[in-house]
Design an enzyme around this catalytic site. Structure first.
Site, short mmCIF file in Angstrom:
data_model
loop_
_atom_site.label_atom_id
_atom_site.label_comp_id
_atom_site.label_asym_id
_atom_site.label_seq_id
_atom_site.Cartn_x
_atom_site.Cartn_y
_atom_site.Cartn_z
N HIS A 543 0.84 -1.20 0.00
CA HIS A 543 0.00 0.00 0.00
C HIS A 543 0.87 1.25 0.00
CE1 HIS A 543 -3.61 2.41 1.22
NE2 HIS A 543 -2.66 3.18 1.73
N GLU A 544 1.81 1.31 0.93
CA GLU A 544 2.62 2.53 1.04
C GLU A 544 3.54 2.71 -0.16
OE1 GLU A 544 1.71 4.68 2.91
OE2 GLU A 544 0.53 3.53 4.33
N HIS A 547 1.90 4.52 -2.98
CA HIS A 547 2.06 5.97 -2.93
C HIS A 547 3.46 6.37 -3.42
CE1 HIS A 547 -1.71 6.76 -0.97
NE2 HIS A 547 -1.40 6.11 0.12
N HIS A 550 3.73 6.25 -7.18
CA HIS A 550 3.00 7.41 -7.71
C HIS A 550 3.89 8.65 -7.63
CE1 HIS A 550 -1.20 9.59 -7.71
NE2 HIS A 550 -0.53 9.76 -8.84
N GLU A 572 -5.79 7.75 -2.78
CA GLU A 572 -5.51 6.41 -2.29
C GLU A 572 -5.62 5.35 -3.39
OE1 GLU A 572 -4.35 5.65 0.68
OE2 GLU A 572 -4.42 7.75 1.31
N TYR A 716 -10.95 7.05 1.38
CA TYR A 716 -10.40 5.70 1.42
C TYR A 716 -11.38 4.71 0.78
CZ TYR A 716 -6.32 6.74 4.27
OH TYR A 716 -5.11 7.21 4.71
#
Length: 782
Positions: A543-544, A547, A550, A572, A716
């Site tokens: 998940h992190e 980011h 991106h 998100e 979210y």
């Protein structure tokens, strides 16, 4: 986020500077792009995966020549408390001078994009390359004086942001440019549109006089509250002394790592509220009183934040009404994809209605499990008819073990942090056409600009990578990636991605490259075991880094739109999309690597602790993978109802019927009552005859709602809708399709916030996104 939370800050020397610095500091405040709440992440998806992730990554000592010399040196983390303040004042003086020069030399008649907007945007690009790092120290430095100076610097930047956003002389020129409707490239046109609107949203729509002065005063106070609130969370040092007997069931190696008591606490151990201590205790402690005490005291940490939260909510509402909005949510959502609070409320209400029956069914099954467990352990505490908040992690884990043969401790043995990261990065190399080169040894020294290799990281635990395009795509430099993965005193306490340096063009049109950091809090290695990840922690890592990817691959001219600088109900999407890959059977197996295969020492320790005469197979057994996959939607309704509690609470406090009604609102009661009504789990109020809802102050630990997700936590869930649509439409049949991965990289990730987010999705999907895949994945059919 959490924190979980969760932007970037830059200042349009007027509003671009304001927006930029706002983004910078917001991101630094709650961890930029944090997960909702570390271990509450629930992903989706499943399919096949190639085994290329098993290949080792390159480090700088063995990288091919084309990847050896980045064209831009990494930032150096050699600041002192004094230099942080001096640098901040220098940045502010330079940006103020840019604004002053524009006002002195330009009139409404001569104002155009190139002489009015562009100088500010280029200064924003410079600002973001330095201001992010200045604010980053408060989240990661071990030096309290440096953290305090970083906080002070953030306050100075915030004050300047507010000053810049309310300069009417600059706004008059920006307004003149907007009226001329020049032919501009799409990104520049979006910049002008956003900046013009932002001046109005930041107070210049209010006539000069007492009301505008009050608005400015509110903005400054909200900045102070936000900074102090997050600082309190970062530096929280609470905990509880327990006897080993009270922690029965908690993994022995974890209890052994706790601080030992002396004097009156002789024979006890100190349990902190940090995630690596908190979550395992709530999952494994047999003693319900222990779990209850941990849960309630954790909810009551940072009590100094309670009045700050209330003050922030009241000030936001007052400010929104000064601007002519009905409430703060209307003000905030106007600029997001949803556009109106009604759209959000309808979405959350619809989802709540669909999920509530499933929540009741799940609780009924968990309550039966609880009754059986209490009977087997001969516990007669009278709680068998209630399913409490502090029960859920424990019985959710027990259900996975009993009904699905899922032993998270055993699973974690196959996911040492080091090899999991290596495998994860190889997946992203294959999917997005990237190359990750870990910088080690003398190569760090070579990039330290005459200093030491340790200067390019902020702590000895931090890993740093140079990131490149693959050779077939030109082997161009992409940026720097940092991994800071273990807890320490004063560090940001959740899992998050921080932009350390934004990308964007300089005044000569030369591209500057980004630097991004994953800041997490996984269990540290012990002499007997490396750091081991449970499956939900693997999901958090993906998940992190979603980011982070991106942030790295975005290609925008203006840092105002770089990477994760998008609307909150879209941001998100990239991180949630990559969670899907964690449920691919072949990927899970490929990522796995039993820790006993890492070294002879670990092998011997494994044999001694397990009693086995040989180490297990290197890869996770297929039956264990099947167990993981089978649990993908176990208690999913309860997980999503918990997320709905956060989203609905957020919307409720930010949509009062009147300011007077908000002043009378008991926020603590609202938070706990809504949690009970929506999640359907009982709290201590169920144990009192008077239904006392004031037993805990969970809002005081809710960094997201102070750090940028106010009237936006629903993002979210809305981002999950978009990401699930993309996964099912594009990747589900072949998740490692590099052609589609590169298309997604270029069509979606590279755009950052430089286009209307909905148009980015429509262009990529070839249609408007819809909710079908989202509800189907949850097992809910219309």
């Amino acid at each position: 986020m959490s924190i979980d939370y969760c932007g970037i800050r830059i200042v349009l020397v007027s509003v671009a500077l304001f927006i930029t610095i706002t983004a910078i500091l917001a991101s630094l405040r709650f961890g930029a792009r944090s997960s909702p709440l570390l271990s509450y992440l629930k992903p989706s998806g499943a399919s096949t995966f190639s085994t290329s992730a098993q290949r080792p990554l390159l480090n700088s000592t063995m990288a091919p020549p084309q990847y050896r010399k980045p064209p831009q040196l990494p930032p150096r983390f050699t600041a002192t408390p004094e230099s942080l303040i001096e640098d901040t004042k220098r940045l502010i003086a330079r940006s103020r001078a840019v604004q002053d020069d524009i006002v002195k030399s330009i009139t409404r008649e001569t104002a155009n994009f190139n002489n009015t907007i562009l100088p500010v945007a280029l200064d924003d690009n410079k600002m973001s390359r330095e201001a992010h790092i200045i604010g980053f120290f408060q989240a990661v430095s071990t030096d309290k004086k440096l953290r305090d100076a970083s906080t002070e610097a953030e306050k100075l930047l915030d004050d300047f942001v507010i000053e810049s956003s309310m300069r009417e002389d600059v706004f008059n020129l920006v307004d003149a440019v907007a009226q001329k409707k020049e032919e501009l490239d799409p990104e520049s046109a979006r910049l002008l549109e956003k900046d013009h609107k932002s001046y109005i949203r930041n107070g210049l729509g209010i006539p000069a006089g007492p009301k505008r002065d009050r608005f400015k005063e509110i903005k400054k106070r909200l900045s102070e509250i936000s900074i102090t609130f997050q600082k309190n969370l970062n530096e929280e040092q609470g905990g509880i002394w327990f006897t080993p007997e009270e922690l029965d069931g908690v993994p022995e190696d974890l209890v052994a790592s706790f601080k030992k008591g002396e004097g009156e606490n002789e024979g006890k151990v100190w349990l902190t509220f940090k995630y690596p201590d908190l979550f395992p205790t709530l999952k494994y402690a047999h003693n319900a009183e222990t779990r209850k005490r941990v849960f309630i005291e954790n909810e009551n940490k940072c009590s100094e934040n309670v009045p700050l939260f209330r003050e922030a909510v009241l000030l936001r509402d007052e400010a929104a009404r000064l601007l002519g909005y009905e409430n703060h949510a209307q003000f905030r959502i106007e600029d997001k994809m949803a556009k109106t609070p009604k759209t959000v409320d309808d979405f959350l209400g619809d989802l709540r209605g669909r999920l509530a029956p499933g929540g009741k069914t799940e609780i009924a099954k968990l309550l039966e499990l609880k009754k059986q467990d209490l009977k087997e352990r001969n516990v007669n505490d009278g709680s068998e008819s209630k399913y409490f908040l502090w029960d859920h992690r424990y019985y959710d884990r027990l259900m996975l073990e009993k009904d699905y043969s899922l032993d998270q401790q055993k699973i974690s043995e196959y996911f040492p942090l080091s090899t999991t990261i290596q495998g994860m990065l190889k997946i992203f190399e294959e999917l997005f056409g990237l190359v990750f080169i870990e910088l080690v040894g003398a190569d760090r020294d070579a990039l330290a600009d005459g200093g030491k290799g340790s200067d390019i990281v902020w702590h000895e635990d931090v890993q740093v990578y140079s990131v490149w395009d693959e050779e077939s795509a030109g082997a161009e430099f992409v940026g720097y990636l940092y991994l800071d993965l273990f807890p320490r005193e004063g560090k940001y306490g959740h899992a998050a991605n921080f932009n350390v340096q934004s990308a964007g063009n300089d005044e000569n049109g030369v591209r500057r490259y980004p630097a991004t950091a994953l800041v997490c809090n996984f269990s540290k290695p012990t002499p007997k075991k490396p750091s081991l990840l449970k499956h939900d922690e693997v999901v958090t890592l993906f998940h992190e880094l979603g980011h982070g990817i991106h942030d790295l691959v975005a290609r925008t001219k203006y840092s105002r739109f770089h990477g994760t600088a998008t609307s909150r109900d879209y941001v998100e999407l990239p991180s949630q999309l990559l969670e899907n890959w964690c449920w691919e059977p072949s990927l899970i197996k490929s990522l796995s690597h039993h820790y006993s295969h890492l070294s002879t020492e670990y092998e011997n320790e494994y044999k001694e602790s397990s009693g086995a005469d040989k180490k297990p197979a290197e890869r996770i057994p297929s039956e264990m993978v099947a167990s993981i996959i089978s649990t993908k939607h176990v208690n999913d309704a309860l997980f999503n109802l918990r997320q709905l509690h956060f989203g609905i609470f957020d919307m409720t406090v930010h949509t009062p019927a009147s300011h007077e009604e908000l002043e009378k609102l008991d926020i603590t009661t609202l938070y706990n009552r809504l949690r009970n009504e929506i999640s359907q789990l009982d709290g201590p109020e169920a144990l009192s005859e008077t239904k006392d809802w004031t037993w805990g102050n969970g809002q005081a630990t809710f960094g997201h709602l102070i750090g940028g997700y106010d009237a936006g936590y629903y993002g979210y869930l809305s981002s999950q809708v978009y990401s699930t649509d993309i996964f099912y439409t594009v990747f589900k049949n072949d998740p490692m399709n590099g052609k589609e991965g590169r298309k997604y990289r270029h069509a979606v990730l590279e755009k950052g916030g430089s286009k209307e987010e909905m148009s980015i999705l429509e262009d990529f999907l070839g249609r408007k996104p819809n909710t079908d895949a989202f509800f189907k994945d949850l097992g809910i059919y219309k």
